[in-house]
Write a protein that holds these residues in place. Structure first.
Motif, PDB file in Angstrom:
ATOM      1  N   ARG A   1       7.609   8.229  -0.571  1.00 32.78           N
ATOM      2  CA  ARG A   1       6.344   8.862  -0.213  1.00 32.78           C
ATOM      3  C   ARG A   1       5.722   9.470  -1.467  1.00 32.78           C
ATOM      4  O   ARG A   1       6.366  10.237  -2.186  1.00 32.78           O
ATOM      5  CB  ARG A   1       6.570   9.961   0.836  1.00 32.78           C
ATOM      6  CG  ARG A   1       7.101   9.444   2.151  1.00 32.78           C
ATOM      7  CD  ARG A   1       6.039   8.667   2.923  1.00 32.78           C
ATOM      8  NE  ARG A   1       6.568   8.216   4.209  1.00 32.78           N
ATOM      9  CZ  ARG A   1       7.087   7.005   4.405  1.00 32.78           C
ATOM     10  NH1 ARG A   1       7.169   6.147   3.386  1.00 32.78           N
ATOM     11  NH2 ARG A   1       7.532   6.654   5.599  1.00 32.78           N
ATOM     12  N   LEU A   2       4.459   9.124  -1.710  1.00 30.90           N
ATOM     13  CA  LEU A   2       3.698   9.705  -2.807  1.00 30.90           C
ATOM     14  C   LEU A   2       2.743  10.738  -2.226  1.00 30.90           C
ATOM     15  O   LEU A   2       2.068  10.475  -1.228  1.00 30.90           O
ATOM     16  CB  LEU A   2       2.906   8.622  -3.551  1.00 30.90           C
ATOM     17  CG  LEU A   2       3.703   7.424  -4.085  1.00 30.90           C
ATOM     18  CD1 LEU A   2       2.763   6.430  -4.747  1.00 30.90           C
ATOM     19  CD2 LEU A   2       4.768   7.869  -5.073  1.00 30.90           C
TER      20      LEU A   2
ATOM     21  N   LEU B   1       5.532   1.439   0.757  1.00 27.80           N
ATOM     22  CA  LEU B   1       6.371   1.426  -0.439  1.00 27.80           C
ATOM     23  C   LEU B   1       7.831   1.691  -0.084  1.00 27.80           C
ATOM     24  O   LEU B   1       8.142   2.647   0.624  1.00 27.80           O
ATOM     25  CB  LEU B   1       5.900   2.485  -1.433  1.00 27.80           C
ATOM     26  CG  LEU B   1       4.570   2.234  -2.141  1.00 27.80           C
ATOM     27  CD1 LEU B   1       4.135   3.476  -2.895  1.00 27.80           C
ATOM     28  CD2 LEU B   1       4.683   1.052  -3.084  1.00 27.80           C
TER      29      LEU B   1
ATOM     30  N   THR C   1       1.650  14.058  -6.764  1.00 31.32           N
ATOM     31  CA  THR C   1       2.494  13.182  -7.580  1.00 31.32           C
ATOM     32  C   THR C   1       1.825  12.922  -8.928  1.00 31.32           C
ATOM     33  O   THR C   1       0.640  12.582  -9.001  1.00 31.32           O
ATOM     34  CB  THR C   1       2.747  11.849  -6.856  1.00 31.32           C
ATOM     35  OG1 THR C   1       3.428  12.099  -5.625  1.00 31.32           O
ATOM     36  CG2 THR C   1       3.603  10.927  -7.717  1.00 31.32           C
TER      37      THR C   1
ATOM     38  N   ARG D   1      -2.056   2.958  -8.224  1.00 27.93           N
ATOM     39  CA  ARG D   1      -2.016   4.353  -7.758  1.00 27.93           C
ATOM     40  C   ARG D   1      -2.511   5.275  -8.861  1.00 27.93           C
ATOM     41  O   ARG D   1      -1.919   5.355  -9.936  1.00 27.93           O
ATOM     42  CB  ARG D   1      -0.580   4.705  -7.366  1.00 27.93           C
ATOM     43  CG  ARG D   1      -0.357   6.168  -6.930  1.00 27.93           C
ATOM     44  CD  ARG D   1      -1.280   6.588  -5.796  1.00 27.93           C
ATOM     45  NE  ARG D   1      -0.739   7.631  -4.952  1.00 27.93           N
ATOM     46  CZ  ARG D   1      -0.798   8.956  -5.230  1.00 27.93           C
ATOM     47  NH1 ARG D   1      -1.351   9.369  -6.344  1.00 27.93           N
ATOM     48  NH2 ARG D   1      -0.290   9.815  -4.366  1.00 27.93           N
TER      49      ARG D   1
ATOM     50  N   PHE E   1      -0.826  -2.802  -6.239  1.00 23.98           N
ATOM     51  CA  PHE E   1      -1.421  -1.586  -5.680  1.00 23.98           C
ATOM     52  C   PHE E   1      -1.504  -0.578  -6.823  1.00 23.98           C
ATOM     53  O   PHE E   1      -0.481  -0.164  -7.364  1.00 23.98           O
ATOM     54  CB  PHE E   1      -0.562  -1.046  -4.534  1.00 23.98           C
ATOM     55  CG  PHE E   1      -0.829   0.400  -4.191  1.00 23.98           C
ATOM     56  CD1 PHE E   1      -2.080   0.817  -3.771  1.00 23.98           C
ATOM     57  CD2 PHE E   1       0.183   1.352  -4.293  1.00 23.98           C
ATOM     58  CE1 PHE E   1      -2.321   2.150  -3.468  1.00 23.98           C
ATOM     59  CE2 PHE E   1      -0.044   2.678  -3.991  1.00 23.98           C
ATOM     60  CZ  PHE E   1      -1.311   3.082  -3.574  1.00 23.98           C
TER      61      PHE E   1
ATOM     62  N   ASN F   1       0.854  -1.182   0.000  1.00 22.17           N
ATOM     63  CA  ASN F   1       0.000   0.000   0.000  1.00 22.17           C
ATOM     64  C   ASN F   1       0.892   1.235   0.000  1.00 22.17           C
ATOM     65  O   ASN F   1       2.128   1.126   0.039  1.00 22.17           O
ATOM     66  CB  ASN F   1      -0.958   0.004   1.194  1.00 22.17           C
ATOM     67  CG  ASN F   1      -0.231  -0.102   2.516  1.00 22.17           C
ATOM     68  OD1 ASN F   1       0.587   0.754   2.874  1.00 22.17           O
ATOM     69  ND2 ASN F   1      -0.505  -1.169   3.264  1.00 22.17           N
ATOM     70  N   GLU F   2       0.287   2.399  -0.021  1.00 20.88           N
ATOM     71  CA  GLU F   2       1.048   3.630  -0.180  1.00 20.88           C
ATOM     72  C   GLU F   2       2.020   3.883   0.969  1.00 20.88           C
ATOM     73  O   GLU F   2       3.072   4.481   0.786  1.00 20.88           O
ATOM     74  CB  GLU F   2       0.080   4.810  -0.317  1.00 20.88           C
ATOM     75  CG  GLU F   2       0.732   6.048  -0.894  1.00 20.88           C
ATOM     76  CD  GLU F   2      -0.280   7.044  -1.426  1.00 20.88           C
ATOM     77  OE1 GLU F   2      -0.064   8.256  -1.238  1.00 20.88           O
ATOM     78  OE2 GLU F   2      -1.277   6.608  -2.037  1.00 20.88           O
ATOM     79  N   SER F   3       1.681   3.408   2.155  1.00 19.22           N
ATOM     80  CA  SER F   3       2.546   3.661   3.319  1.00 19.22           C
ATOM     81  C   SER F   3       3.657   2.632   3.477  1.00 19.22           C
ATOM     82  O   SER F   3       4.554   2.812   4.300  1.00 19.22           O
ATOM     83  CB  SER F   3       1.703   3.693   4.595  1.00 19.22           C
ATOM     84  OG  SER F   3       1.056   2.445   4.793  1.00 19.22           O
TER      85      SER F   3
END
Length: 565
Positions: free
Chosen positions: A232-233, A215, A237, A441, A439, A211-213
């Motif tokens: 961090r996105l 990566l 972005t 994005r 995932f 997930n985004e956290s």
């Protein structure tokens, strides 16, 4: 020659006892027909084989037949190898072979690298297609049948780094970037970095999905000392250089990415832009010739339900094939599945090899008798109990499982072409693995590439696009722990997993990736992607190629998913 005249020849060169055995006479007739041998030739071959192995000339029996077939197949392979001539690259195959009359025997050839050679096989009856496939010389076969479980840590790390560095070169050329940066180095100015997406340590041990956290970017030793840096996105972005209309990008463990941003010294890399990977070269237009039209049936195992070994779906498909007579039959394993409950419990009264011969080899030979111009392609699975190479990438089945020169044994995965239409195929369920790990994005697009037609953006198309963009039949690393038994990935030999071997090689016209996910056939960018699902679920695919049409092969291909009645 009549059966009685043939029996007299058998009695003359072998013995009266052999001629009196109807089953043995039938086997001899089949071998003479398949390998274009006279009875005298067959007798000399048996005498040579018997004397070389036992120093005496033994009596010819039914037990001798498999050994004699294997010798004849090897002799045919050596004769074919001696006549090999270069025929261009796989991605942009030269069309000289395609311009030949389709009344000539089957053309076989190599594909282990991007250079393909063709050869003519002496088979019973003219082939309907010109086929080019993996190299069949001894050195190529030995390289595919590598020793596994001997990987060294250094070799694994070098193979992983090499993949990052190859993409770094492609990205530098495509985006005209002077220098790539180190994601771990604090900078004030934005830099471009290339690396592999990995899960952070906590998430990977807990089994959590990406997930985004969670990566993390892993660099190669050449570009960043191999360090792992959290990324961090932000809501700002963007995605640069991707196809217009996709609206996002798929990220998963093992994906190679190019990122533009900065490390301000806070222990993470803040991403301003995700750079889309350079597109793979589009397929070269096949020869515009009506005589190159062909049909192909595609079926994937398991071929029987888990609770039995009766293979009713397979027998039902064969009944259909004998009436439709496709020019090519592509069959992907597992053939004799190690996960079948009857196999696991030992409830089987014959060896797996005997079961394969009875269910597949003999039945396919019957099909080829009724459709002598057809070609059969067999690709194994890591779950095949008849294969002694249960790792991925996987070598082809042993020559003893062919039984007919028109039955081609191919590695897993592999690239090949039929009448100039290029194919890529693997029996590993990469779609399901990607679906489990991906995932997606969403992000705004910057300088997108305008496609000729609106790109497919559904979930299955995006999964297939990951395979094409990552240029690998299996781009995930590491393999999901709970699915590792389905792949048995050998990282050191991941060179054989490449979808294309060089920048000049083209993406396949057709990508065959069977999966437990719902069956489909879709055009993804410039490729037709087919998931026929499993025959045990009652589905298979039929592809028809019209030799005449527009520029690309995808516009001349129609595919239907059929369900067994």
């Amino acid at each position: 020659m009549s059966t009685e005249a043939f029996r007299e020849e058998i009695a003359k060169y072998f013995s009266e006892a052999v001629a009196a055995d109807d089953a043995l006479v039938k086997e001899c007739m089949n071998m003479c027909r398949m390998y274009n041998k006279t009875v005298q030739d067959l007798c000399y071959q048996w005498q040579a084989l018997s004397y070389n192995t036992t120093n005496i000339i033994s009596i010819f029996t039914l037990k001798s037949v498999p050994d004699l077939k294997a010798r004849l197949q090897q002799e045919l392979g050596r004769a074919n190898a001696s006549r090999q001539e270069p025929a261009g690259k796989l991605g942009g195959l030269t069309k000289a072979s395609n311009a030949r009359s389709l009344d000539v025997p089957l053309n076989v050839g190599p594909v282990r690298s991007n250079i393909v050679k063709s050869e003519v096989s002496d088979v019973a009856g003219p082939s309907k297609v010109v086929f080019q496939g993996p190299r069949t010389d001894d050195q190529s076969q030995r390289s595919r049948a590598y020793r596994y479980m001997y990987e060294k840590v250094l070799e694994r790390s070098e193979a992983l780094d090499e993949r990052i560095d190859e993409f770094a070169d492609l990205i530098q050329k495509h985006y005209q970037i002077d220098d790539l940066g180190d994601p771990d180095a604090a900078t004030e100015e934005p830099i471009t970095v290339v690396g592999r997406i990995v899960l952070d340590a906590e998430a990977s041990t807990s089994g959590a999905k990406l997930n985004e956290s969670s990566l993390v970017l892993e660099s190669s030793r050449m570009m960043g000392s191999g360090v792992r840096v959290p990324i961090r996105l932000s809501p700002e972005t963007k995605i640069r250089g991707g196809l217009k209309g996709l609206g996002g990008i798929g990220l998963f463990p093992g994906a190679i990415v190019a990122l533009r941003g900065r490390n301000g010294g806070g222990g993470f890399f803040l991403v301003d832009e995700i750079l889309a990977l350079p597109p793979v070269k589009a397929p070269s237009p096949p020869l515009n010739d009506a005589s190159t039209a062909f049909s192909m049936c595609i079926a994937c195992g398991p071929f029987t339900p888990d609770a039995d070994l009766e293979f009713k779906p397979w027998m039902s498909l064969l009944t259909n094939l004998k009436s439709t007579k496709p020019a090519v039959l592509l069959v992907l394993g597992p053939f004799i599945d190690t996960t079948n409950s009857r196999i696991k419990d030992g409830e089987i009264d014959v060896t797996p090899e005997e079961l394969f011969k009875r269910v597949f080899t003999d039945q396919l030979q019957e099909f080829l008798i009724q459709s002598p111009g057809s070609t059969v392609l067999l690709i194994p699975s890591v779950n095949d109990i008849i294969s002694d190479h249960a790792v991925f990438p996987q070598c082809e089945l042993g020559v003893e499982f062919g039984g007919d020169p028109r039955i081609r044994l191919l590695p897993n995965p592999c690239r090949f072409s039929v009448n100039g239409v290029s194919f890529g195929a693997t029996s590993v369920d990469v779609l399901f693995h990607l679906r489990k790990e991906e995932f997606f994005r969403r992000a705004p697009e910057v300088n997108p590439v305008i496609p000729e037609s609106e790109p497919a953006t559904d979930a299955m198309s995006n999964l297939a696009r990951n395979i094409l963009q990552q240029r690998s039949f299996y781009p995930i690393f590491p393999v999901p722990l709970e699915l590792a038994h389905e792949v048995n990935l050998d990282v050191t030999h991941s060179e054989a997993l490449k979808l294309v071997q060089s920048e000049d090689e083209c993406v396949p016209d057709v990508l065959v990736i069977p999966s437990r996910l719902k069956q489909f056939s879709k055009v993804v960018d410039t490729s037709t992607v087919i998931n026929p699902s499993f025959l045990s679920k009652g589905t298979y695919a039929v592809l028809s190629y019209a030799g005449l049409g527009s520029v690309l092969a995808k516009d001349r291909i129609t595919t239907e998913i059929f369900r067994l009645s």
